[in-house]
Design a protein around this motif. Structure first.
Motif, mmCIF file in Angstrom:
data_model
loop_
_atom_site.group_PDB
_atom_site.id
_atom_site.type_symbol
_atom_site.label_atom_id
_atom_site.label_comp_id
_atom_site.label_asym_id
_atom_site.label_seq_id
_atom_site.Cartn_x
_atom_site.Cartn_y
_atom_site.Cartn_z
ATOM 1 N N LEU A 1 0.005 -3.164 9.427
ATOM 2 C CA LEU A 1 0.778 -2.025 9.904
ATOM 3 C C LEU A 1 -0.132 -1.109 10.717
ATOM 4 O O LEU A 1 -1.293 -0.882 10.351
ATOM 5 C CB LEU A 1 1.397 -1.280 8.725
ATOM 6 N N PRO A 2 0.371 -0.560 11.831
ATOM 7 C CA PRO A 2 -0.514 0.157 12.755
ATOM 8 C C PRO A 2 -0.966 1.527 12.249
ATOM 9 O O PRO A 2 -0.215 2.252 11.594
ATOM 10 C CB PRO A 2 0.336 0.291 14.026
ATOM 11 N N ARG A 3 -2.202 1.826 12.591
ATOM 12 C CA ARG A 3 -2.878 3.042 12.148
ATOM 13 C C ARG A 3 -2.099 4.302 12.512
ATOM 14 O O ARG A 3 -1.973 5.235 11.713
ATOM 15 C CB ARG A 3 -4.275 3.087 12.791
ATOM 16 N N GLU A 4 -1.582 4.340 13.738
ATOM 17 C CA GLU A 4 -0.908 5.555 14.190
ATOM 18 C C GLU A 4 0.339 5.849 13.360
ATOM 19 O O GLU A 4 0.628 7.012 13.035
ATOM 20 C CB GLU A 4 -0.526 5.424 15.673
ATOM 21 N N LYS A 5 1.090 4.818 13.007
ATOM 22 C CA LYS A 5 2.300 5.018 12.207
ATOM 23 C C LYS A 5 1.957 5.387 10.771
ATOM 24 O O LYS A 5 2.686 6.155 10.120
ATOM 25 C CB LYS A 5 3.179 3.766 12.266
ATOM 26 N N LEU A 6 0.870 4.861 10.251
ATOM 27 C CA LEU A 6 0.427 5.251 8.911
ATOM 28 C C LEU A 6 -0.040 6.705 8.893
ATOM 29 O O LEU A 6 0.241 7.458 7.947
ATOM 30 C CB LEU A 6 -0.691 4.316 8.440
ATOM 31 N N ALA A 7 -0.739 7.109 9.940
ATOM 32 C CA ALA A 7 -1.194 8.507 10.019
ATOM 33 C C ALA A 7 -0.014 9.464 10.040
ATOM 34 O O ALA A 7 -0.098 10.589 9.512
ATOM 35 C CB ALA A 7 -2.062 8.694 11.257
ATOM 36 N N ALA A 8 1.100 9.039 10.614
ATOM 37 C CA ALA A 8 2.277 9.903 10.705
ATOM 38 C C ALA A 8 2.874 10.231 9.339
ATOM 39 O O ALA A 8 3.605 11.217 9.201
ATOM 40 C CB ALA A 8 3.334 9.255 11.592
ATOM 41 N N ILE A 9 2.573 9.418 8.315
ATOM 42 C CA ILE A 9 3.038 9.740 6.958
ATOM 43 C C ILE A 9 1.882 10.244 6.091
ATOM 44 O O ILE A 9 1.980 10.271 4.863
ATOM 45 C CB ILE A 9 3.728 8.535 6.294
ATOM 46 N N GLY A 10 0.787 10.612 6.741
ATOM 47 C CA GLY A 10 -0.327 11.220 6.025
ATOM 48 C C GLY A 10 -1.373 10.269 5.501
ATOM 49 O O GLY A 10 -2.238 10.664 4.715
ATOM 50 N N LEU A 11 -1.321 9.005 5.936
ATOM 51 C CA LEU A 11 -2.296 8.026 5.475
ATOM 52 C C LEU A 11 -3.365 7.817 6.541
ATOM 53 O O LEU A 11 -3.073 7.368 7.649
ATOM 54 C CB LEU A 11 -1.615 6.688 5.177
ATOM 55 N N THR A 12 -4.590 8.138 6.218
ATOM 56 C CA THR A 12 -5.722 7.866 7.109
ATOM 57 C C THR A 12 -6.721 7.018 6.344
ATOM 58 O O THR A 12 -7.072 7.322 5.204
ATOM 59 C CB THR A 12 -6.392 9.164 7.585
ATOM 60 N N ALA A 13 -7.145 5.920 6.951
ATOM 61 C CA ALA A 13 -8.089 4.978 6.340
ATOM 62 C C ALA A 13 -7.649 4.534 4.948
ATOM 63 O O ALA A 13 -8.435 4.544 4.001
ATOM 64 C CB ALA A 13 -9.486 5.587 6.277
ATOM 65 N N PRO A 14 -6.390 4.108 4.787
ATOM 66 C CA PRO A 14 -5.945 3.674 3.454
ATOM 67 C C PRO A 14 -6.419 2.263 3.145
ATOM 68 O O PRO A 14 -6.695 1.462 4.040
ATOM 69 C CB PRO A 14 -4.426 3.696 3.585
ATOM 70 N N THR A 15 -6.503 1.957 1.857
ATOM 71 C CA THR A 15 -6.639 0.560 1.476
ATOM 72 C C THR A 15 -5.268 -0.103 1.644
ATOM 73 O O THR A 15 -4.237 0.586 1.619
ATOM 74 C CB THR A 15 -7.087 0.417 0.018
ATOM 75 N N PRO A 16 -5.247 -1.425 1.806
ATOM 76 C CA PRO A 16 -3.933 -2.077 1.925
ATOM 77 C C PRO A 16 -3.008 -1.778 0.755
ATOM 78 O O PRO A 16 -1.823 -1.489 0.955
ATOM 79 C CB PRO A 16 -4.305 -3.559 2.011
#
Length: 284
Positions: free
Chosen positions: A184-199
């Protein structure tokens, strides 16, 4: 995450002569082709499957690197007129259908992206490159075998490859996380508050469904483009891509219907739905 047309093989060092599982939508689609084109697709499939095995199950990183380098060298030798035994089955398809060396090399490069470090939350550009290499490059080889025109074939490979690979990613998020991979792309994860998450942390997040729905929207756009292109092409050369697009769309619809709350059951379209796809698209 394997390439769209190459599920795991049974052997650690297969020759280019393996066949797809008879239960797969790929096998069904290829059965619709004339014998010479079907044989060519099986040879391409076996190549993809072999290099996919290197990426997923080829041992320590130095061993995988050396083996992928051998595949690169053997593809170069093949195009120089010196085929080794394990690429011999590609000689006739390359000559008959004008398959391009750079597309075979792109597939190897895509497998290398998985082979040497776990892909975890790639940026959008890297994810698109990955989809191009492991899926659309396979498509570019395939559309030449199917007999599509150059312009329409390349466009179809671009959109259908991405549609299928994004569907794979959404279908397999739990299995990929278990292997420490997250596509899943980094930018979309950042949009829900996830930065550098583990899978695992990512797929356990209560808002992960928002990310998956956004990726599904991109897949749907690629499916729409796929069908637009197919509609412009002679029906006799689009049997296989039609069946593949329709079958994979069933998977996308199934994960969207299931939703993203845990526990997430692995989806599998019903046999009647798949039979309907075959009957609709397997007859010219």
């Amino acid at each position: 995450m394997s390439a769209t047309l190459s599920p795991a093989a049974e052997s650690a060092s297969p020759q280019v002569n393996a066949l797809p599982a008879k239960s797969s939508s790929f096998y069904t689609a290829m059965r619709l082709l004339p014998p010479d084109r079907r044989a060519a697709m099986y040879a391409v499939y076996a190549f993809c499957r072999a290099v996919d095995d290197v990426a997923d199950d080829g041992g320590p990183a130095p061993v995988r690197a050396a083996e992928l380098d051998r595949w690169r060298a053997e593809i170069d030798a093949l195009y120089a007129g010196r085929p080794t035994p394990r690429v011999q089955d590609l000689v006739v398809p390359i000559r008959r259908y004008g398959l391009l060396r750079e597309d075979f090399q792109a597939v190897i490069d895509g497998m290398a992206m998985d082979a040497f470090e776990d892909i975890i939350a790639p940026d959008e550009a890297t994810l698109d490159l990955y989809c191009d290499r492991v899926a659309s490059a396979v498509g570019r080889l395939s559309v030449r075998i199917f007999g599509l025109s150059e312009q329409e074939g390349i466009a179809l490979a671009h959109h259908e490859g991405r549609a299928l690979q994004l569907t794979n990613i959404l279908r397999d998020i739990d299995e990929d996380a278990a292997r420490n991979r997250l596509y899943l792309p980094r930018e979309k994860l950042a949009a829900i508050g996830l930065t550098a998450p583990t899978p695992q942390a990512a797929i356990d997040h209560p808002r992960i469904g928002e990310v998956c729905i956004a990726v599904a929207g991109e897949a749907e756009a690629h499916y729409a483009k796929t069908w637009d292109i197919i509609a412009k092409c002679p029906r006799k050369v689009t049997k296989a891509p039609r069946l593949m697009a329709a079958a994979y769309r069933l998977y996308l619809d199934a994960v969207l219907t299931r939703g993203w709350a845990k526990p997430r059951a692995r989806v599998k379209p019903g046999k009647l739905a798949l039979l309907g796809v075959v009957l609709r698209h397997g007859i010219v």
